[in-house]
Design an enzyme around this catalytic site. Structure first.
Site, PDB file in Angstrom:
ATOM      1  N   GLU A  14      36.591  41.073 -12.691  1.00  0.00           N
ATOM      2  CA  GLU A  14      36.644  41.034 -14.153  1.00  0.00           C
ATOM      3  C   GLU A  14      36.994  42.414 -14.718  1.00  0.00           C
ATOM      4  OE1 GLU A  14      32.687  39.382 -14.295  1.00  0.00           O
ATOM      5  OE2 GLU A  14      33.426  37.421 -14.912  1.00  0.00           O
ATOM      6  N   ASP A  31      25.008  32.254 -10.821  1.00  0.00           N
ATOM      7  CA  ASP A  31      25.519  31.399 -11.902  1.00  0.00           C
ATOM      8  C   ASP A  31      25.716  29.982 -11.379  1.00  0.00           C
ATOM      9  OD1 ASP A  31      25.854  33.802 -13.356  1.00  0.00           O
ATOM     10  OD2 ASP A  31      27.866  34.061 -12.525  1.00  0.00           O
ATOM     11  N   LEU A  44      37.671  30.887 -12.943  1.00  0.00           N
ATOM     12  CA  LEU A  44      37.509  30.322 -14.286  1.00  0.00           C
ATOM     13  C   LEU A  44      36.416  31.099 -15.003  1.00  0.00           C
ATOM     14  CD1 LEU A  44      39.236  28.235 -15.529  1.00  0.00           C
ATOM     15  CD2 LEU A  44      37.533  26.516 -15.035  1.00  0.00           C
ATOM     16  N   ASP A  45      36.856  32.064 -15.769  1.00  0.00           N
ATOM     17  CA  ASP A  45      35.929  32.928 -16.484  1.00  0.00           C
ATOM     18  C   ASP A  45      35.494  32.248 -17.785  1.00  0.00           C
ATOM     19  OD1 ASP A  45      34.750  35.593 -17.117  1.00  0.00           O
ATOM     20  OD2 ASP A  45      36.146  35.386 -18.789  1.00  0.00           O
ATOM     21  N   GLU A 103      34.969  35.376  -7.174  1.00  0.00           N
ATOM     22  CA  GLU A 103      33.612  35.307  -7.723  1.00  0.00           C
ATOM     23  C   GLU A 103      32.842  34.115  -7.151  1.00  0.00           C
ATOM     24  OE1 GLU A 103      33.571  36.105 -12.020  1.00  0.00           O
ATOM     25  OE2 GLU A 103      32.182  34.423 -12.153  1.00  0.00           O
ATOM     26  N   GLU A 104      33.545  33.062  -6.793  1.00  0.00           N
ATOM     27  CA  GLU A 104      32.875  31.837  -6.336  1.00  0.00           C
ATOM     28  C   GLU A 104      32.749  31.748  -4.816  1.00  0.00           C
ATOM     29  OE1 GLU A 104      31.419  30.292  -8.595  1.00  0.00           O
ATOM     30  OE2 GLU A 104      32.532  30.951 -10.357  1.00  0.00           O
ATOM     31  N   ASP A 129      35.137  25.248 -12.030  1.00  0.00           N
ATOM     32  CA  ASP A 129      35.119  26.546 -11.341  1.00  0.00           C
ATOM     33  C   ASP A 129      35.622  26.353  -9.915  1.00  0.00           C
ATOM     34  OD1 ASP A 129      33.910  28.325 -13.204  1.00  0.00           O
ATOM     35  OD2 ASP A 129      31.901  27.665 -12.659  1.00  0.00           O
ATOM     36  N   ASP A 188      38.733  35.909 -10.502  1.00  0.00           N
ATOM     37  CA  ASP A 188      37.683  35.094 -11.125  1.00  0.00           C
ATOM     38  C   ASP A 188      38.402  33.805 -11.526  1.00  0.00           C
ATOM     39  OD1 ASP A 188      35.858  33.803 -12.683  1.00  0.00           O
ATOM     40  OD2 ASP A 188      35.427  35.497 -14.001  1.00  0.00           O
TER      41      ASP A 188
HETATM   42  P1  AHM Z   1      26.562  36.067 -22.009  1.00  0.00           P
HETATM   43  O1  AHM Z   1      26.447  34.590 -22.102  1.00  0.00           O
HETATM   44  O2  AHM Z   1      25.389  36.711 -21.341  1.00  0.00           O
HETATM   45  O3  AHM Z   1      26.911  36.725 -23.306  1.00  0.00           O
HETATM   46  O4  AHM Z   1      27.776  36.355 -20.984  1.00  0.00           O
HETATM   47  C1  AHM Z   1      29.083  36.121 -21.335  1.00  0.00           C
HETATM   48  C2  AHM Z   1      29.973  36.762 -20.318  1.00  0.00           C
HETATM   49  C3  AHM Z   1      31.417  36.617 -20.683  1.00  0.00           C
HETATM   50  O5  AHM Z   1      31.912  37.794 -21.264  1.00  0.00           O
HETATM   51  C4  AHM Z   1      32.074  36.333 -19.373  1.00  0.00           C
HETATM   52  O6  AHM Z   1      33.196  35.527 -19.564  1.00  0.00           O
HETATM   53  C5  AHM Z   1      31.016  35.595 -18.614  1.00  0.00           C
HETATM   54  O7  AHM Z   1      29.798  36.095 -19.086  1.00  0.00           O
HETATM   55  C6  AHM Z   1      31.128  35.886 -17.127  1.00  0.00           C
HETATM   56  O8  AHM Z   1      30.538  34.899 -16.381  1.00  0.00           O
HETATM   57  P2  AHM Z   1      31.450  33.757 -15.642  1.00  0.00           P
HETATM   58  O9  AHM Z   1      32.535  34.477 -14.904  1.00  0.00           O
HETATM   59  O10 AHM Z   1      30.475  33.079 -14.723  1.00  0.00           O
HETATM   60  O11 AHM Z   1      31.955  32.843 -16.680  1.00  0.00           O
HETATM   61 MG    MG Z   2      33.864  35.653 -15.148  1.00  0.00          MG
END
Ligand code: AHM
Ligand code: MG
Length: 340
Positions: free
Chosen positions: A281, A66, A119-120, A95-96, A72, A117
């Site tokens: 998560e 990502d 910043l989710d 996560e980072e 983040d 995580d």
């Molecule tokens: P999507 O864009 O494939 O639907 O994914 C959304 C999901 C969320 O539920 C979640 O918050 C996020 O992907 C997780 O990724 P990150 O932690 O990098 O924000």
């Molecule tokens: Mg997340």
């Protein structure tokens, strides 16, 4: 927030919970305050994000591929710095960060492990949509005489001693559990305190909402399509539900926790192991939802039973109201087919 005629700060609440356990040392309570401090600092930055040079990509990708945003990275360091220097924590993993981060040599190492995580909902940062921070706390399992590390992080979710999240939404809320129910606090920005606003949260057994990224439909297995189809159109005893999908797990989860609903991020051909991460998560939110009377599964197993093999392990996730999750698990486990 007024509870009866009283204002109950998170500090007072945590202290009162601690007093129920005469053997408690107070370290976990203090660690939760450290997390609150990180939450306030991140909240302050999120609230002013459009006015400062903190929006946008930082230019690197994390271990899951990502694109990392500046916020983040800011949130990642804020949480780490808030918990690393107090002598309560021995190692963090995020996560980072590619690898576990033990407390620096020369600093006191405590008995707790923090997984988070920072910043989710990264894709929602730049467009002013709700995002969150998720945290999970375990006890260290390795000897205190040696440096803490990976083995301390790779514990099943059912071993968590606390977990929760902070939602930067229309207000900033902190929701947590230590295994004694789920409690929610709203940040009053005028006094800089989290105040008890949602004591003893319980989630309805059947929800109003289903939350899933339906654009993945053609990448799902037939059983997943059948489950989502049942929530959308109804089937047998399953009543049709309303769709709600923000794309920030914390925000989707929180809405469903309060109003009742089910969130799904199943495996698909782009994410054969699912997209979401077990340790940062799925695991912490599973602890929260089960304490509120809900359930969380990967389709075959309870999320809390999965013993992680890898720090950044992904998992399919079906989480929310207990009867809805039970229906999904019945279909998914009976008809399990691998994603190709
Ligand atoms: P999507 O864009 O494939 O639907 O994914 C959304 C999901 C969320 O539920 C979640 O918050 C996020 O992907 C997780 O990724 P990150 O932690 O990098 O924000
Ligand atoms: Mg997340």
């Amino acid at each position: 927030m007024v509870h009866g005629s009283e204002v109950i700060t998170i500090e007072r609440f945590i202290m009162e919970q601690e007093r129920l356990y005469p053997e408690a040392t107070g370290e976990l309570s203090n660690l939760l305050y450290d997390v609150c401090l990180a939450a306030k600092i991140i909240s302050r930055h999120v609230r002013r994000a459009g006015l400062t040079d903190i929006l946008g990509a930082a230019g690197a990708v994390n271990v899951s591929g990502d694109l990392q945003q500046k916020l983040d990275l800011f949130a990642n360091e804020t949480v780490r710095n808030s918990v690393h220097h107090t002598g309560r924590v021995c190692v963090t993993a995020s996560e980072e960060d590619q690898v576990p981060m033990p407390v620096p040599p020369g600093k006191p190492a405590g008995k707790y492990v923090v997984l988070y995580d920072p910043l989710d909902g990264s894709t929602n940062i730049d467009v002013n949509v709700s995002i969150g921070t998720i945290f999970s706390i375990h006890k260290r399992v390795t000897k205190r005489s040696s440096p803490a590390g990976l083995a301390d992080c790779l514990q099943a979710g059912k071993k968590q001693v606390a977990a929760g999240y902070i939602l930067y939404g229309s207000s900033t809320m902190l929701v947590y559990t230590t295994g004694q129910g789920v409690h929610g606090f709203t940040l009053d920005p005028t006094i800089g305190e989290f105040l008890l606003s949602h004591p003893n949260i319980t989630t309805p057994p059947v929800g109003k909402y289903y939350s899933v990224n339906e654009s993945n439909w053609n990448r799902w297995t037939p059983p997943v399509q059948r489950v989502v189809g049942a929530f959308k159109n109804g089937e047998g005893k399953v009543q049709p539900k309303n769709a709600r999908y923000i794309g920030s797990l914390v925000a989707d989860f929180h809405r469903n926790l309060i109003s009742g609903g089910i969130f799904l991020y199943p495996a698909d051909t782009n994410h054969p192991q699912g997209k979401l991460r077990l340790l940062y998560e799925a695991g912490p939110l599973a602890f929260v939802v089960e304490q509120a009377g809900g359930r969380a599964t990967d389709g075959c197993r309870s999320i809390l039973d999965i013993v992680p093999a890898d720090l950044h392990q992904h998992t399919p996730l079906v989480i929310g109201s207990k009867d809805d999750v039970a229906y999904a698990a019945r279909v998914l486990s009976a008809e399990a087919v691998p994603v190709k």
